[in-house]
Structures are given as C-alpha cells and as structure tokens.
Motif scaffolding. Sequence first.
Motif, mmCIF file in Angstrom:
data_model
loop_
_atom_site.group_PDB
_atom_site.id
_atom_site.type_symbol
_atom_site.label_atom_id
_atom_site.label_comp_id
_atom_site.label_asym_id
_atom_site.label_seq_id
_atom_site.Cartn_x
_atom_site.Cartn_y
_atom_site.Cartn_z
ATOM 1 N N UNK A 1 -6.868 -3.668 9.018
ATOM 2 C CA UNK A 1 -7.978 -3.093 8.268
ATOM 3 C C UNK A 1 -7.716 -1.610 8.071
ATOM 4 N N UNK A 2 -8.404 -1.041 7.109
ATOM 5 C CA UNK A 2 -8.238 0.374 6.809
ATOM 6 C C UNK A 2 -8.783 1.265 7.911
ATOM 7 N N UNK A 3 -8.444 2.529 7.820
ATOM 8 C CA UNK A 3 -8.887 3.494 8.824
ATOM 9 C C UNK A 3 -7.933 3.591 10.002
ATOM 10 N N UNK A 4 -6.863 2.811 9.958
ATOM 11 C CA UNK A 4 -5.820 2.875 10.982
ATOM 12 C C UNK A 4 -4.488 3.111 10.274
ATOM 13 N N UNK A 5 -3.486 3.490 11.033
ATOM 14 C CA UNK A 5 -2.174 3.732 10.445
ATOM 15 C C UNK A 5 -1.511 2.402 10.098
ATOM 16 N N UNK A 6 -0.789 2.400 9.003
ATOM 17 C CA UNK A 6 -0.073 1.194 8.573
ATOM 18 C C UNK A 6 0.962 0.785 9.624
ATOM 19 N N UNK A 7 1.461 1.749 10.385
ATOM 20 C CA UNK A 7 2.444 1.433 11.435
ATOM 21 C C UNK A 7 1.856 0.479 12.470
ATOM 22 N N UNK B 1 3.090 -2.251 -1.027
ATOM 23 C CA UNK B 1 4.146 -1.373 -0.500
ATOM 24 C C UNK B 1 4.936 -1.875 0.699
ATOM 25 N N UNK B 2 4.589 -2.987 1.294
ATOM 26 C CA UNK B 2 5.204 -3.372 2.558
ATOM 27 C C UNK B 2 6.337 -4.364 2.378
ATOM 28 N N UNK B 3 7.405 -4.130 3.127
ATOM 29 C CA UNK B 3 8.497 -5.094 3.248
ATOM 30 C C UNK B 3 8.681 -5.424 4.719
ATOM 31 N N UNK B 4 8.948 -6.690 4.996
ATOM 32 C CA UNK B 4 9.136 -7.162 6.367
ATOM 33 C C UNK B 4 10.472 -7.878 6.433
ATOM 34 N N UNK B 5 11.360 -7.354 7.236
ATOM 35 C CA UNK B 5 12.689 -7.936 7.396
ATOM 36 C C UNK B 5 13.373 -8.168 6.043
ATOM 37 N N UNK B 6 13.246 -7.187 5.163
ATOM 38 C CA UNK B 6 13.899 -7.244 3.866
ATOM 39 C C UNK B 6 13.169 -8.055 2.797
ATOM 40 N N UNK B 7 12.014 -8.605 3.117
ATOM 41 C CA UNK B 7 11.240 -9.375 2.132
ATOM 42 C C UNK B 7 9.943 -8.651 1.836
ATOM 43 N N UNK B 8 9.550 -8.647 0.581
ATOM 44 C CA UNK B 8 8.288 -8.014 0.212
ATOM 45 C C UNK B 8 7.123 -8.824 0.772
ATOM 46 N N UNK B 9 6.120 -8.112 1.255
ATOM 47 C CA UNK B 9 4.934 -8.751 1.839
ATOM 48 C C UNK B 9 4.295 -9.708 0.842
ATOM 49 N N UNK B 10 4.227 -9.311 -0.418
ATOM 50 C CA UNK B 10 3.594 -10.174 -1.428
ATOM 51 C C UNK B 10 4.350 -11.483 -1.601
ATOM 52 N N UNK B 11 5.691 -11.459 -1.445
ATOM 53 C CA UNK B 11 6.472 -12.692 -1.548
ATOM 54 C C UNK B 11 6.210 -13.604 -0.353
ATOM 55 N N UNK B 12 6.086 -13.006 0.823
ATOM 56 C CA UNK B 12 5.767 -13.787 2.019
ATOM 57 C C UNK B 12 4.382 -14.403 1.880
#
Length: 91
Positions: free
Chosen positions: A31-37, A66-77
């Motif tokens: 959720x928002x209000x926290x760091x994306x990390x 904007x996020x990629x996880x292990x080389x894959x875009x979050x939206x694709x996952x």
Amino acid sequence: VAPTRELAIQIADQADQLLTFHNSMSVACIYGGTKMQRDMRFFSNPKGLPTILVSTPGRLLDHLESTSIRGRKFRDILSETRITVFDETDI
C-alpha cells in the motif's frame, strides 16, 4: 485490491490466518505511504512470489508501471493471475 490501507491490512491478516497450515503459501500486503523497497522484499522472497497479494489501487498501479522482478515486468507476471478480487467495488 482493497480501497484503503486499513482494509488491505485487515484482509491480509485474515488471509494469513487462513494459510496457517499451508507453509508453502504466503501473503503480502502492499500500500502507499511506504517505500517501494518494502514491497520488493515481499517479491524477492527466496520461497517465491506471494500466493496472495493484497494491495491498494494506487500502489498496484505504481508497480504495474515501474517494477521488474527477476528480469520480468510486474505487469507481465500479474497478467498470469487467475483470480482477482476487488473489495468494495462500485460499478
């Protein structure tokens, strides 16, 4: 997808209780209000991606853009997700 941070946390807590005896499954709440990390720690878990992801709409959009996880875009996952639940949706 939950409309508020408070509701997202409540849903994640309940989902976590439901998975008590399913050790191979996990829940993450973003959720928002926290760091994306903070969110990235959930996504980079050695056990894999969370089985259940609870999110507010804004934070979900942030990761879709904007996020990629292990080389894959979050939206694709996320496009491979079989079930999506929208809580308190007005149509």
